[in-house]
Design an enzyme around this catalytic site. Structure first.
Site, PDB file in Angstrom:
ATOM      1  N   SER A 133       0.856   3.385   1.848  1.00 24.84           N
ATOM      2  CA  SER A 133       2.176   4.100   2.140  1.00 24.84           C
ATOM      3  C   SER A 133       2.980   3.276   2.917  1.00 24.84           C
ATOM      4  O   SER A 133       2.619   2.819   4.130  1.00 24.84           O
ATOM      5  CB  SER A 133       2.128   5.492   2.772  1.00 24.84           C
ATOM      6  N   LYS A 159       3.499   2.755  -2.152  1.00 25.65           N
ATOM      7  CA  LYS A 159       4.539   3.819  -2.109  1.00 25.65           C
ATOM      8  C   LYS A 159       5.481   3.473  -0.920  1.00 25.65           C
ATOM      9  O   LYS A 159       4.997   3.285   0.201  1.00 25.65           O
ATOM     10  CB  LYS A 159       3.710   5.005  -1.735  1.00 25.65           C
ATOM     11  N   LYS A 161       8.436   4.669   1.456  1.00 25.27           N
ATOM     12  CA  LYS A 161       9.216   5.869   2.000  1.00 25.27           C
ATOM     13  C   LYS A 161      10.749   5.484   1.564  1.00 25.27           C
ATOM     14  O   LYS A 161      11.099   4.339   1.755  1.00 25.27           O
ATOM     15  CB  LYS A 161       9.114   5.947   3.634  1.00 25.27           C
TER      16      LYS A 161
HETATM   17  O1  LIG Z   1      -1.606   7.038   4.218  1.00 19.29           O
HETATM   18  C1  LIG Z   1      -1.350   7.948   5.035  1.00 19.29           C
HETATM   19  O2  LIG Z   1      -2.291   8.706   5.668  1.00 19.29           O
HETATM   20  C2  LIG Z   1      -0.096   8.410   5.156  1.00 19.29           C
HETATM   21  C3  LIG Z   1       0.520   8.615   3.766  1.00 19.29           C
HETATM   22  C4  LIG Z   1       1.870   9.239   4.233  1.00 19.29           C
HETATM   23  O3  LIG Z   1       3.056   8.466   3.774  1.00 19.29           O
HETATM   24  N1  LIG Z   1       1.925  10.390   4.577  1.00 19.29           N
HETATM   25  C5  LIG Z   1       3.334  10.932   4.850  1.00 19.29           C
HETATM   26  C6  LIG Z   1       3.849  11.927   3.908  1.00 19.29           C
HETATM   27  O4  LIG Z   1       4.792  12.294   3.861  1.00 19.29           O
HETATM   28  O5  LIG Z   1       3.153  11.859   2.878  1.00 19.29           O
HETATM   29  C7  LIG Z   1       3.278  11.637   6.244  1.00 19.29           C
HETATM   30  C8  LIG Z   1       2.534  11.380   7.078  1.00 19.29           C
HETATM   31  C9  LIG Z   1       2.277  11.811   8.484  1.00 19.29           C
HETATM   32  C10 LIG Z   1       2.898  13.036   8.641  1.00 19.29           C
HETATM   33  C11 LIG Z   1       3.405  13.656   7.553  1.00 19.29           C
HETATM   34  C12 LIG Z   1       3.562  13.117   6.413  1.00 19.29           C
END
Ligand SMILES: O=C(O)CCC(=O)N[C@@H](C(=O)O)c1ccccc1
Length: 365
Positions: A133, A159, A161
């Site tokens: 991500s 991915k 954001k």
């Molecule tokens: O790789 C990871 O653990 C994070 C993946 C990611 O982007 N998580 C986001 C999401 O919105 O899905 C997130 C992270 C932290 C807290 C809430 C949401």
């Protein structure tokens, strides 16, 4: 098995670099670890709630409070992993707190039985392909540098954001630089149905999915969006249980589901969501919440289930942390190995754990 009590541990994990999403920027991951002490041994759970209620309604101190006053005291008498959910069902909501408690009790039970999380959940693979991500950046060049680094590390899926003002240009730039990489976006509810035509401008970039473009309660609106946007819609925040997954699928609100065990109340409900989606031909993948090696171990086990046909946000430990509190998960040819030891198959390294612990509290049953 009987529970003597649960130790809550407030942990502050400094991030290697700020992680920006449409709901804010994190520089430290504040989280709760749970250590269940039972007659059969100890088990670990990770509560994924953030410090502030900006991803969902749960937040760290709220989870500590509901665990202290309601959830842990409810687990008197004989207990095992599968019975936790029923014993706390009378308390409404608080899925992340409940999920962490169930995880700790289940880990203690499985360690005592000598059964791995993967085997208990129904994993069919011993290693899983990993996505990564990528947060919202300050510039396109900075984004391309970050993505280049992850592609070079071997991640099999990227991915991005997105949010209004950081979407089409960012996606187009990455797709032009990496024409063949598996690519998807996550909006974290940042758009409305009025943005449908704008989001359809992402269709030419061959995305795997658009994750949670609209508000978590706008399930039907996602079905309307799917009439305008060709890229498959994936839901995250909207899917809080197997029942909500079945409803969303029936409504045509999603073609793919991101399963986050913490968000849905635990790994056993996560498996039920997996099974509901598989029964409807809906692909699922395991989402991430910046977990430490404790939660990461359980997520990798979940990602090994047969219906997890898309790479998850199961990145290596060093994606977020210079030091993990367990032996680090290390990417090998774009994959992570599913732990095979009893329970989670990993345990916290005492010195590392102490170095990030800010407070502990013992809650007797
Ligand atoms: O790789 C990871 O653990 C994070 C993946 C990611 O982007 N998580 C986001 C999401 O919105 O899905 C997130 C992270 C932290 C807290 C809430 C949401």
């Amino acid at each position: 098995m009987k529970l003597s009590g649960v130790e809550l541990r407030w942990v502050e994990m400094p991030l290697k670099s700020p992680f920006r999403t449409s709901f804010g920027t994190q520089t430290t991951r504040s989280l709760l670890l749970l250590r269940a002490v039972t007659s059969d041994g100890e088990g670990w759970g990770e509560c994924v709630a953030m410090a502030d209620p900006v991803y969902s309604s749960e937040y760290l101190e709220g989870c500590a409070d509901v665990l202290r006053r309601f959830l842990v005291p409810a687990l008197t008498g004989p207990i095992d992993g599968v019975s936790v959910a029923g014993r706390v069902a009378r308390f409404r909501g608080h899925r992340m707190a409940k999920g962490a408690l169930e995880m700790a009790v289940l880990d203690a039970e499985l360690r005592a039985r000598g059964v791995s999380f993967g085997r208990e959940l129904g994993a069919t693979r011993d290693r899983v392909p990993c996505g990564v991500s990528v947060g919202i950046m300050n510039s396109i060049p900075e984004l391309l540098d970050a993505v280049t680094g992850y592609v070079e590390e071997g991640y099999v899926r990227i991915k991005l954001k997105i949010e209004p003002g950081w979407d089409v240009e960012a996606v187009q730039s990455v797709r032009e630089r990496f024409p063949d990489v598996l690519l998807q976006v996550d909006a974290n509810t940042a758009y409305t149905l009025a943005d449908a035509r704008h989001l359809a401008r992402l269709d030419p970039f061959d995305l795997l999915l658009i994750e949670q473009p609209l508000d978590e309660e706008d399930v039907l609106a996602h079905a309307s969006l799917a009439q305008v946007v060709k890229t498959p819609i994936c839901l995250d925040e909207s899917i809080t249980s197997a029942r909500s997954a079945a409803d969303a699928i029936k409504l045509g609100a999603c073609q793919i589901v991101n399963i986050k065990p913490g968000r849905v109340g635990g790994y056993l409900e996560a498996r039920r969501i997996h099974d509901v989606c598989a029964a409807h031909g809906i692909a699922v993948w395991c989402g991430g919440m910046l977990e430490t090696g404790i939660g990461r171990a359980a997520n990798v086990a979940l990602a090994a289930l047969p219906g997890c046909t898309l790479p998850g946000d199961t990145s290596a430990s060093d994606r977020y942390y210079a030091m993990d509190i367990t032996e680090p998960f290390v990417l090998d040819d774009g994959h992570l190995t599913v732990p095979t030891g009893p329970g989670l198959g990993v345990t916290p390294l005492p010195d590392a754990l102490e170095s990030v612990t800010v407070k502990t509290e013992w809650i007797p049953v």
